[in-house]
Scaffold this active site. Structure first.
Site, PDB file in Angstrom:
ATOM      1  N   GLU A  73     -11.401  59.870 -47.825  1.00  0.00           N
ATOM      2  CA  GLU A  73     -11.477  60.737 -48.993  1.00  0.00           C
ATOM      3  C   GLU A  73     -12.491  60.290 -50.035  1.00  0.00           C
ATOM      4  O   GLU A  73     -13.152  61.121 -50.659  1.00  0.00           O
ATOM      5  CB  GLU A  73     -10.095  60.824 -49.669  1.00  0.00           C
ATOM      6  CG  GLU A  73      -9.069  61.642 -48.913  1.00  0.00           C
ATOM      7  CD  GLU A  73      -9.286  63.144 -49.089  1.00  0.00           C
ATOM      8  OE1 GLU A  73     -10.211  63.538 -49.828  1.00  0.00           O
ATOM      9  OE2 GLU A  73      -8.545  63.917 -48.471  1.00  0.00           O
ATOM     10  N   SER A 335      51.763  46.018 -50.927  1.00  0.00           N
ATOM     11  CA  SER A 335      52.078  44.613 -51.242  1.00  0.00           C
ATOM     12  C   SER A 335      50.830  43.733 -51.276  1.00  0.00           C
ATOM     13  O   SER A 335      50.937  42.510 -51.197  1.00  0.00           O
ATOM     14  CB  SER A 335      53.061  44.064 -50.200  1.00  0.00           C
ATOM     15  OG  SER A 335      52.510  44.158 -48.897  1.00  0.00           O
TER      16      SER A 335
END
Length: 777
Positions: A73, A335
């Site tokens: 680019e 528990s």
């Protein structure tokens, strides 16, 4: 001033003023939520609010992509001021000849400016605006920042924006791990994403990719061997599903940190294996209509969360609340809190490990605890009560310790879900009367293990060791609490608790565990909530704490939905996966040797005949002296109790005797044949009144009783119960001085009492009596 300088300044102002007045290109599009493991691998992501896969930008641009995009680019990106005049002039000539816009001549900086405006149609007006924006970007942003903006916002086909999103969607990996071939293909896509969309137009994309690879080789960026291998690589295909390694964790961050990149502490290997284990067990659980399960693995040293499986990810789970994050959901504790009570009582000196705790029928207003197997032991050691998870002894221990005191302890070690006062929960708190989350539960166990390790290594405490699990890599746990050296639990109390938890019976799948060398390398506890709605299992080694939950997210109970059957097998598969190391060292500096009664486990008193020395918390020196050894008076053959009223003093033998209260004795001797009951009184002699012969099981003194009505509207009756050392004795019952009946062997009787205060009296045939006052509400 020289005219030339004036002209230069005027020209500079004319050129720079439009640049300065133009807006700085910005990106405010919504971002995807991205959740990463500790190594940067993707755990999951959620699409941005505008329907685009747009990941937050990376801090570093991958080197391969940077070289590829600049070669394709903008070769002179690091040299031009944002616009490249040569490229613009060339594009103008090409477009003039074609009588349409064929080439834009845009630099990467100009493309960033265009992308920030929504990638509008190409016109000469737009081109000028892009150029002004590009110049301003170059003034206020570094080249690296500009390239980072481009990498994060360039289109890559379909609804995929940005390199990182494209890398994961098309290759299933991070952009940092792209090959040269993949980097080249991605460098081409933003230039014409619709034309060369991955999965389509393969020949065009392959041709352009190969041309770029050859260009990179020509410029000595890659070597010839790399080129040959890259040319052989296939192109990216159709978009892939993003990895759903931690869907519930991803959903949580989507709500709390939408549009952010979150780097967690998750270990991707452990996360994958833990998910696999949960799903494997879930298939078996589903046969019993148990559709949900979850697991949390936490590092002891750091508190980092290494695996977060919020629920089963099986297909069928989706139709049974599979989207619910169980780890953060509040559930009844069952528990599972019992070890914290045991540790608290060891720390305070209320009990020693072998102290006998009553295990007899017990009733409180509106609450009558039962052991899981509905049996009674009479008395059990505190450690056995914990390892066997007996409910009645635990309730009695909490009654002695105090509910408010226990809530304060829970808050100090990291629980935040118990927000009500002690009276709200009552004694049922220890059996599931409150709610917590797997998150806080696992974090609390990790805190205890961390405290024990620090004391063993550094001989000190740090209150910062008590903190929740850590899920974010940058999270600082040291600021969670003010610095301090006090600890709500001592290292010795934690170690004694873990010693008891090592003796918990393992699930059926672990048959024979006691014969292996690693069998004692985990302290663990299970829990089952009332109605079989929640199954818990949590275990700790010196390196990891693993918490597991199984059940139905909608709260439906199922037979067999217990901690030992549903959650424990998952826990031990997790332990086998993580492995165990050397066990915690004994914190000898905090332990002391205490002489205890070998039969009662209490601190030895003067009448105890057999004693043993045990290692216990130093606070245990304040614990109660054995209350069960009594001096009794016997004849010379030691077969009868006597007094000076029936024999001479010279014929009396004084003997220390282990004597439990009548109710405890009644059940204890059924399971302990070695227990020696008191000899009967000699003929003509009466029993010693200092040792009670009978005891009320119910009602206990001072109890307030609410009497419900039956289906006919009549008030139901209460049933007082007595334990007698000799059940064959007759007992005569009175209420408020009125005789109501006689019992023998089974000492229970119905009473129809009106509201108010009452006194029930039981007298046996030898004149021994027991009295209990109570109130009918």
């Amino acid at each position: 001033m020289n005219n030339k300088i004036k002209i230069i300044l005027i020209l500079t102002g004319v050129i720079s003023l439009p640049v300065l007045l133009s807006p700085l290109p910005r990106f405010d599009s919504p971002l995807s939520t991205v959740v990463e493991a500790r190594d940067g691998s993707l755990l999951g992501a959620r699409i941005a609010d505008d329907g685009q896969w747009r990941f937050p930008s990376l801090d570093q641009i991958p080197e391969k992509f940077e070289k590829a995009i600049l070669a394709y680019e903008d070769r002179y990106f690091y040299y031009h001021p944002g616009i490249n005049p040569v490229s613009i002039i060339r594009a103008f000539i090409i477009n003039s000849k074609a009588h349409r816009i064929v080439s834009g001549g845009s630099t990467i900086t100009m493309q960033v400016a265009r992308l920030s405006r929504g990638n509008r149609h190409r016109t000469y007006r737009e081109k000028i605006i892009e150029m002004l924006g590009a110049l301003k970007l170059e003034l206020f942003r570094s080249k690296k920042e500009i390239l980072r903006l481009y990498t994060a916002n360039a289109p890559f086909g379909g609804n995929t924006v940005g390199l990182e999103a494209a890398a994961w969607r098309y290759t299933g990996k991070s952009s940092e791990n792209l090959t040269w071939a993949e980097a080249a293909a991605f460098a081409i896509l933003p230039n014409s994403p619709s034309l060369v969309f991955p999965g389509r137009n393969q020949e065009i994309l392959k041709s352009r990719r190969n041309d770029l690879l050859k260009r990179l080789c020509k410029r000595k960026i890659i070597d010839s061997l790399t080129l040959v291998l890259a040319l052989e690589e296939p192109l990216p295909g159709e978009p892939k599903e993003l990895p759903p390694m931690a869907p519930h964790l991803t959903d949580m961050f989507y709500v709390k940190n939408r549009g952010e990149r979150i780097r967690t502490t998750i270990d991707p290997y452990l996360q994958e294996k833990a998910t696999e284990i949960i799903n494997n067990h879930q298939k078996n659980l589903a046969a019993n209509f148990i559709f949900n399960s979850a697991c949390l693995i936490v590092s002891v040293d750091s508190g980092n969360v290494l695996a977060y499986v919020g629920n089963s990810s099986l297909e069928e789970a989706s139709s049974h609340s599979g989207n619910v994050d169980i780890i953060m959901s509040l559930r009844s504790t069952g528990s599972i809190l019992k070890p914290f009570l045991y540790a608290g009582m060891q720390h305070s000196g209320d009990i020693l490990p072998n102290t006998l705790i009553a295990d007899i029928p017990t009733r409180f207003p509106g609450f009558s605890p039962k052991n899981f197997d509905r049996s009674y032991n009479g008395a059990v050691t505190a450690a056995s009560a914990l390892s066997q998870s007996l409910n009645i002894p635990s309730v009695r221990m909490l009654q002695k310790y105090n509910t408010e005191k226990f809530l304060d302890l829970l808050h100090k070690i990291g629980f935040t879900t118990f927000k009500e006062p002690g009276d709200y929960y009552g004694l049922s708190l220890i059996l599931g009367g409150g709610e917590t989350s797997l998150w806080e539960l696992t974090g609390a166990y990790a805190s205890l293990s961390r405290v024990l390790k620090r004391f063993n290594n550094e001989k000190k405490y740090d209150q910062a060791d008590y903190h929740p699990p850590v899920l974010l890599q940058h999270e600082n746990t040291s600021v969670r609490r003010s610095a301090g050296t006090e600890s709500p639990l001592s290292a010795s109390s934690i170690w004694l608790t873990y010693e008891a938890l090592q003796k918990v019976n393992r699930p059926a799948t672990e048959t024979g565990w006691q014969y292996f060398s690693s069998s004692h390398d985990i302290a663990w506890k299970t829990g089952t909530s009332f109605g079989f709605r929640d199954a818990w299992a949590v275990g700790t080694t010196p390196d990891y704490v693993i918490g597991v939950w199984a059940g139905n997210a909608d709260g439906e109970g199922r037979p067999g939905l217990t901690g030992i059957a549903a959650a424990a097998p998952v826990l031990f598969d997790m332990v086998n996966m993580t492995g165990t190391g050397p066990w915690f060292r004994t914190p000898d500096e905090e332990m002391t040797m205490i002489s205890v009664c070998s039969q009662s486990g209490f601190r030895a008193g003067p009448d105890c005949t057999e004693t043993i020395d045990i290692a216990a918390c130093a606070s245990g020196l304040r614990s109660k002296v054995c209350p069960f050894h009594k001096i009794i008076h016997l004849n010379k053959s030691k077969t009868r109790q006597v007094t000076t009223a029936c024999v001479s003093q010279s014929e009396i033998v004084n003997e220390p005797w282990f004597v439990l209260p009548p109710a405890m004795e009644y059940f204890y001797k059924q399971k302990h044949p070695e227990y020696k009951s008191l000899p009967p009184a000699a003929p003509g002699c009466t029993d010693s009144k200092s040792i009670p012969a009978l005891e009320f099981i119910y009602p206990t003194a001072g109890i307030k009783i609410f009497i419900p009505r039956d289906q006919t509207g009549l008030r139901t009756r209460i049933i007082p119960e007595i334990a007698h050392r000799d059940p064959s004795k007759k007992i005569f019952w009175h209420i408020d001085d009125d005789y109501i009946g006689t019992t023998r062997f089974m000492h229970q009787i119905e009473i129809n009492a009106v509201p108010g205060n009452h006194v029930v009296t039981a007298v046996d045939e030898d004149g021994n009596r027991a009295v209990s006052s109570f109130t009918i509400m």
